[in-house]
Design a protein around this motif. Structure first.
Motif, PDB file in Angstrom:
ATOM      1  N   TYR A   1       0.839  -1.208   0.000  1.00  0.00           N
ATOM      2  CA  TYR A   1       0.000   0.000   0.000  1.00  0.00           C
ATOM      3  C   TYR A   1       0.870   1.253   0.000  1.00  0.00           C
ATOM      4  O   TYR A   1       0.666   2.173  -0.790  1.00  0.00           O
ATOM      5  N   LEU A   2       1.859   1.298   0.905  1.00  0.00           N
ATOM      6  CA  LEU A   2       2.713   2.482   1.016  1.00  0.00           C
ATOM      7  C   LEU A   2       3.507   2.716  -0.264  1.00  0.00           C
ATOM      8  O   LEU A   2       3.646   3.853  -0.720  1.00  0.00           O
ATOM      9  N   ALA A   3       4.020   1.642  -0.871  1.00  0.00           N
ATOM     10  CA  ALA A   3       4.785   1.782  -2.109  1.00  0.00           C
ATOM     11  C   ALA A   3       3.884   2.242  -3.253  1.00  0.00           C
ATOM     12  O   ALA A   3       4.245   3.149  -4.018  1.00  0.00           O
ATOM     13  N   ALA A   4       2.701   1.640  -3.382  1.00  0.00           N
ATOM     14  CA  ALA A   4       1.771   2.039  -4.447  1.00  0.00           C
ATOM     15  C   ALA A   4       1.338   3.485  -4.263  1.00  0.00           C
ATOM     16  O   ALA A   4       1.296   4.259  -5.229  1.00  0.00           O
ATOM     17  N   ARG A   5       1.038   3.860  -3.041  1.00  0.00           N
ATOM     18  CA  ARG A   5       0.638   5.247  -2.760  1.00  0.00           C
ATOM     19  C   ARG A   5       1.760   6.207  -3.158  1.00  0.00           C
ATOM     20  O   ARG A   5       1.499   7.259  -3.759  1.00  0.00           O
ATOM     21  N   ALA A   6       3.003   5.849  -2.869  1.00  0.00           N
ATOM     22  CA  ALA A   6       4.145   6.692  -3.243  1.00  0.00           C
ATOM     23  C   ALA A   6       4.235   6.840  -4.760  1.00  0.00           C
ATOM     24  O   ALA A   6       4.488   7.934  -5.271  1.00  0.00           O
TER      25      ALA A   6
ATOM     26  N   ARG B   1      -5.201  -5.880  -3.106  1.00  0.00           N
ATOM     27  CA  ARG B   1      -6.110  -5.120  -2.243  1.00  0.00           C
ATOM     28  C   ARG B   1      -5.470  -3.808  -1.802  1.00  0.00           C
ATOM     29  O   ARG B   1      -6.098  -2.753  -1.805  1.00  0.00           O
ATOM     30  N   GLN B   2      -4.169  -3.856  -1.461  1.00  0.00           N
ATOM     31  CA  GLN B   2      -3.489  -2.653  -0.986  1.00  0.00           C
ATOM     32  C   GLN B   2      -3.224  -1.665  -2.121  1.00  0.00           C
ATOM     33  O   GLN B   2      -3.325  -0.451  -1.916  1.00  0.00           O
ATOM     34  N   VAL B   3      -2.893  -2.151  -3.300  1.00  0.00           N
ATOM     35  CA  VAL B   3      -2.709  -1.251  -4.447  1.00  0.00           C
ATOM     36  C   VAL B   3      -4.038  -0.565  -4.775  1.00  0.00           C
ATOM     37  O   VAL B   3      -4.075   0.635  -5.043  1.00  0.00           O
ATOM     38  N   ALA B   4      -5.134  -1.315  -4.727  1.00  0.00           N
ATOM     39  CA  ALA B   4      -6.451  -0.726  -4.985  1.00  0.00           C
ATOM     40  C   ALA B   4      -6.783   0.336  -3.940  1.00  0.00           C
ATOM     41  O   ALA B   4      -7.316   1.402  -4.273  1.00  0.00           O
ATOM     42  N   ALA B   5      -6.447   0.079  -2.680  1.00  0.00           N
ATOM     43  CA  ALA B   5      -6.706   1.061  -1.615  1.00  0.00           C
ATOM     44  C   ALA B   5      -5.881   2.325  -1.839  1.00  0.00           C
ATOM     45  O   ALA B   5      -6.377   3.439  -1.650  1.00  0.00           O
ATOM     46  N   ALA B   6      -4.641   2.168  -2.268  1.00  0.00           N
ATOM     47  CA  ALA B   6      -3.797   3.335  -2.543  1.00  0.00           C
ATOM     48  C   ALA B   6      -4.367   4.141  -3.716  1.00  0.00           C
ATOM     49  O   ALA B   6      -4.412   5.371  -3.672  1.00  0.00           O
ATOM     50  N   TRP B   7      -4.818   3.448  -4.757  1.00  0.00           N
ATOM     51  CA  TRP B   7      -5.437   4.124  -5.902  1.00  0.00           C
ATOM     52  C   TRP B   7      -6.645   4.922  -5.450  1.00  0.00           C
ATOM     53  O   TRP B   7      -6.819   6.096  -5.806  1.00  0.00           O
ATOM     54  N   ASP B   8      -7.501   4.265  -4.659  1.00  0.00           N
ATOM     55  CA  ASP B   8      -8.704   4.943  -4.162  1.00  0.00           C
ATOM     56  C   ASP B   8      -8.360   6.181  -3.345  1.00  0.00           C
ATOM     57  O   ASP B   8      -9.016   7.211  -3.480  1.00  0.00           O
ATOM     58  N   GLU B   9      -7.354   6.090  -2.505  1.00  0.00           N
ATOM     59  CA  GLU B   9      -6.987   7.228  -1.682  1.00  0.00           C
ATOM     60  C   GLU B   9      -6.466   8.394  -2.521  1.00  0.00           C
ATOM     61  O   GLU B   9      -6.862   9.537  -2.346  1.00  0.00           O
ATOM     62  N   VAL B  10      -5.557   8.089  -3.449  1.00  0.00           N
ATOM     63  CA  VAL B  10      -4.897   9.148  -4.214  1.00  0.00           C
ATOM     64  C   VAL B  10      -5.795   9.733  -5.287  1.00  0.00           C
ATOM     65  O   VAL B  10      -5.834  10.947  -5.485  1.00  0.00           O
ATOM     66  N   PHE B  11      -6.548   8.890  -5.990  1.00  0.00           N
ATOM     67  CA  PHE B  11      -7.298   9.374  -7.139  1.00  0.00           C
ATOM     68  C   PHE B  11      -8.803   9.528  -6.912  1.00  0.00           C
ATOM     69  O   PHE B  11      -9.466  10.220  -7.672  1.00  0.00           O
TER      70      PHE B  11
END
Length: 179
Positions: free
Chosen positions: A119-124, A166-176
């Motif tokens: 999640y943290l890496a995808a969000r970055a 799941r974590q990459v999707a959560a990062a996408w949702d948060e950022v975009f």
């Protein structure tokens, strides 16, 4: 573009709502098979590129490891915290850029089952793509249209494909999507 060399990761990527809706695509195969503008390196915090997909990148883009290590030193004092990312040129026309977003601190580190590092890496990666600047001063988003992303932490790090997706999707949702 979410990339998977194996079927469990491909199936996990396909379960990501954005992949199903067409905003994000899934590719069964290597990140290097795609004409992307950038590839994601789920590296370690020090920029060493000796194992997993990073070793593949180091062979495909001679000198990219030194580019990453120089950026890590220049912008982060020698260690990129998990949750941050750097972008460097590959020296090739496609992909022109490599985004290094560590999923582990030390090379070869195994991640615990309850890790949030994907999640943290995808969000970055997503924040860098949305808001980041290249060393030349240009916007990352203007230079990069397509990003090829492998499973973050699913190789050497041992993260389950479903956890990563799941974590990459959560990062996408948060950022975009602001969720």
């Amino acid at each position: 573009m979410l990339c998977a060399l194996d079927e469990p990761l491909a199936e996990a990527w396909l379960a990501v709502p954005e992949a199903v809706s067409g905003r994000v695509r899934v590719h069964r195969g290597s990140v290097l098979d795609i004409a992307a503008d950038a590839v994601v390196s789920p590296a370690n915090s020090f920029g060493w590129m000796r194992g997993g997909i990073d070793a593949v990148y180091a062979r495909a883009f001679p000198g990219v490891e030194q580019q990453v290590r120089s950026a890590v030193l220049a912008y982060h004092g020698g260690e990129v915290p998990i949750g941050e990312a750097v972008v460097v040129p590959t020296g090739e026309p496609k992909p022109e850029w490599l985004i290094s977003a560590p999923t582990v601190r030390e090379p070869g580190e195994q991640l615990p089952a309850d890790t949030v590092h994907p999640y943290l890496a995808a969000r970055a990666v997503f924040l860098l793509w949305r808001d980041g600047r290249l060393e030349s001063g240009g916007d990352v988003r203007a230079a990069v249209d397509t990003i090829a992303m492998p499973g973050l932490g699913t190789g050497v790090g041992g993260v389950a494909p479903e956890t990563c997706a799941r974590q990459v999707a959560a990062a996408w949702d948060e950022v975009f999507a602001g969720r």
